[in-house]
Write a protein that holds these residues in place. Structure first.
Motif, mmCIF file in Angstrom:
data_model
loop_
_atom_site.group_PDB
_atom_site.id
_atom_site.type_symbol
_atom_site.label_atom_id
_atom_site.label_comp_id
_atom_site.label_asym_id
_atom_site.label_seq_id
_atom_site.Cartn_x
_atom_site.Cartn_y
_atom_site.Cartn_z
ATOM 1 N N LYS A 149 0.836 -1.184 0.000
ATOM 2 C CA LYS A 149 0.000 0.000 0.000
ATOM 3 C C LYS A 149 0.883 1.252 0.000
ATOM 4 N N ASN A 185 -6.187 4.002 -7.290
ATOM 5 C CA ASN A 185 -6.140 2.821 -6.455
ATOM 6 C C ASN A 185 -4.961 1.963 -6.876
ATOM 7 N N HIS A 226 -5.038 7.639 1.692
ATOM 8 C CA HIS A 226 -5.640 6.617 0.832
ATOM 9 C C HIS A 226 -7.052 7.018 0.405
#
Length: 463
Positions: A200, A225, A216
């Motif tokens: 991530k 994304n 995020h």
């Protein structure tokens, strides 16, 4: 042979700062640069990237225009943005080199090689100095799967050096600071971004989970994304694009690929062995707390010696190194006192310890928090994402670290950095008079909340 008090190898932010500061302190200084004056930061790093980030922010903010009574929307093109940053960089570089000339810093163009511990060769020229600072920076780290190809597979250095390639669909590779910043920037500058990462975004950073959650969410609002757990198994450069075969078996075709996969310390061709300067297992120049190498009169600063690899750290290192050149072993590096910033869909800034660091140091962290969601200035800007977060030692009330997330975090963190390291930093925040309405008021609010929640009124308010 020309003699100097100090020779600096590399003219990036650390090298330039060291040369200027040493000259202002009365030393005779030479600086050597093998490429463009200003190094990576000025020519292909933080200066042009922040220029682009500002453009990206303007485009992103346009989604709120209608409710402010402003009609129309904004769009941006990478070609125009590239030309703007190019003009900014040239302007700064001209100012930069002019200032060095006015200070009387001797500038030499070419690759530097050590002849011995006090002597450097730049082509046929020989230079000697009592002290030397290595500030040669870093170069992009290229994964084995990606064949660098002009116009098809690029590093961020390549993207700033030459006008951007044609084509709308871009694969952004990397989950670190570079990848997280460029994914947002490119998405706002007219490109469709396929974001390929192993983890991530910023998962390996020191930013808190609340900070990363806001980041995020902001990225998702811009339809960014990251494809996590995803590594390219095969990269095929085609006449009209790049074909990527990914680890999950999927195949993607893009117009070009941008690599944001980290950097490596740049020590090639310096002939460090001739001076007796040692490297560590990862290729960084070994330094002690005073930034001395294995040869005490030779120092190393910035990316070439510091795994943090930021311009902020290089500038701080320069101050430490010059202080120790003037008075040996008087000032130690304190990496935690240097702000870390990320400029993406939101800005993130931090300094000092996080909670895990504090607990590892056997301290008990106390946290003060103030969000921007009700801040009048943030509401007036239609940008209420983020917060100020302060971490203090429960026993002493000393400020251990801080985090700012949101609009202008890169500027706000300086208000905290100015007091960081002072035992009474929190008391100073509480006693400061602030402009109203202002985002910086949340520093005071976070301080007061911390004092009330953790019983630190005496340390903060003197009660």
């Amino acid at each position: 042979m020309q003699q100097f008090d100090l020779i600096v190898i590399g003219s990036g932010p650390g090298g330039y700062r060291a040369a200027v500061l040493a000259t202002l302190r009365g030393l005779s200084v030479a600086i050597i640069e093998k490429s463009q004056w200003g190094g990576c930061c000025l020519n292909r790093g933080c200066v042009p990237k922040k220029d682009w980030h500002h453009t990206a922010q303007l485009v992103a903010a346009s989604q709120h225009f209608a409710k402010r009574g402003i009609s129309g929307t904004l769009s941006a093109e990478l070609d125009g943005a590239w030309q703007h940053q190019h003009t900014v960089v040239e302007t700064v570089r001209d100012s930069y080199t002019d200032y060095m000339k006015r200070l009387g810093i001797a500038a030499f163009e070419g690759s530097a090689q050590f002849v011995d511990a006090h002597t450097l060769a730049v082509g046929e020229t020989r230079l000697s100095a009592k002290h030397i600072i290595i500030a040669t920076g870093s170069s992009p780290l290229i994964p084995d799967a990606y064949p660098l190809t002009p116009g098809r597979v690029l590093t961020t250095d390549d993207l700033f050096d030459n006008p951007p390639p044609a084509g709308k669909r871009v694969a952004m590779v990397g989950s670190g600071v570079i990848g997280t910043e460029f994914a947002f920037i490119l998405s706002q500058l007219g490109r469709e971004v396929l974001w390929i990462t192993q983890s991530k975004p910023l998962a390996n950073s020191a930013f808190s989970q609340p900070a990363l959650k806001i980041l995020h969410e902001a990225l998702a609002r811009h339809e960014l994304n990251a494809r996590t757990g995803c590594r390219a198994q095969c990269v095929e450069v085609l006449p009209d694009g790049v074909k990527l075969t990914l680890g999950d078996g999927s195949v993607e075709t893009v117009d070009w690929v941008l690599l944001g996969t980290g950097r490596r310390p740049h020590t090639d061709a310096l002939a460090l062995d001739a001076a007796g300067v040692a490297l560590d297992a990862k290729g960084f120049v070994k330094v002690n707390a005073y930034l001395q190498t294995s040869v005490p009169h030779i120092y190393a600063i910035g990316d070439v010696a510091n795994p943090r690899m930021t311009a902020n750290q290089a500038l701080a290192d320069a101050v430490i190194a010059v202080a120790n050149v003037l008075k040996p072993n008087t000032r130690k590096q304190n990496a935690t006192a240097v702000p870390e910033l990320v400029y993406s869909a939101v800005e993130l800034g931090r300094i000092g310890m996080n909670e895990d660091d504090a607990e590892d140091a056997e301290l008990e962290p106390a946290v003060g928090f103030a969000a921007f969601e009700t801040n009048p200035r943030a509401l007036g800007q239609d940008d209420t994402d983020g917060f100020v977060r302060l971490i203090a030692d429960m026993d002493s009330g000393a400020l251990l670290g801080a985090e700012v997330v949101g609009y202008d975090a890169g500027e706000m963190i300086h208000s905290i950095a100015q007091q960081f390291g002072h035992d009474d930093a929190l008391a100073r925040f509480a006693a400061t008079f602030y402009n109203h309405p202002a985002r910086t008021e949340e520093i005071q609010n976070a301080t007061e909340t911390l004092a009330a929640k953790w019983g630190l009124a005496e340390q903060v308010f003197g009660e």
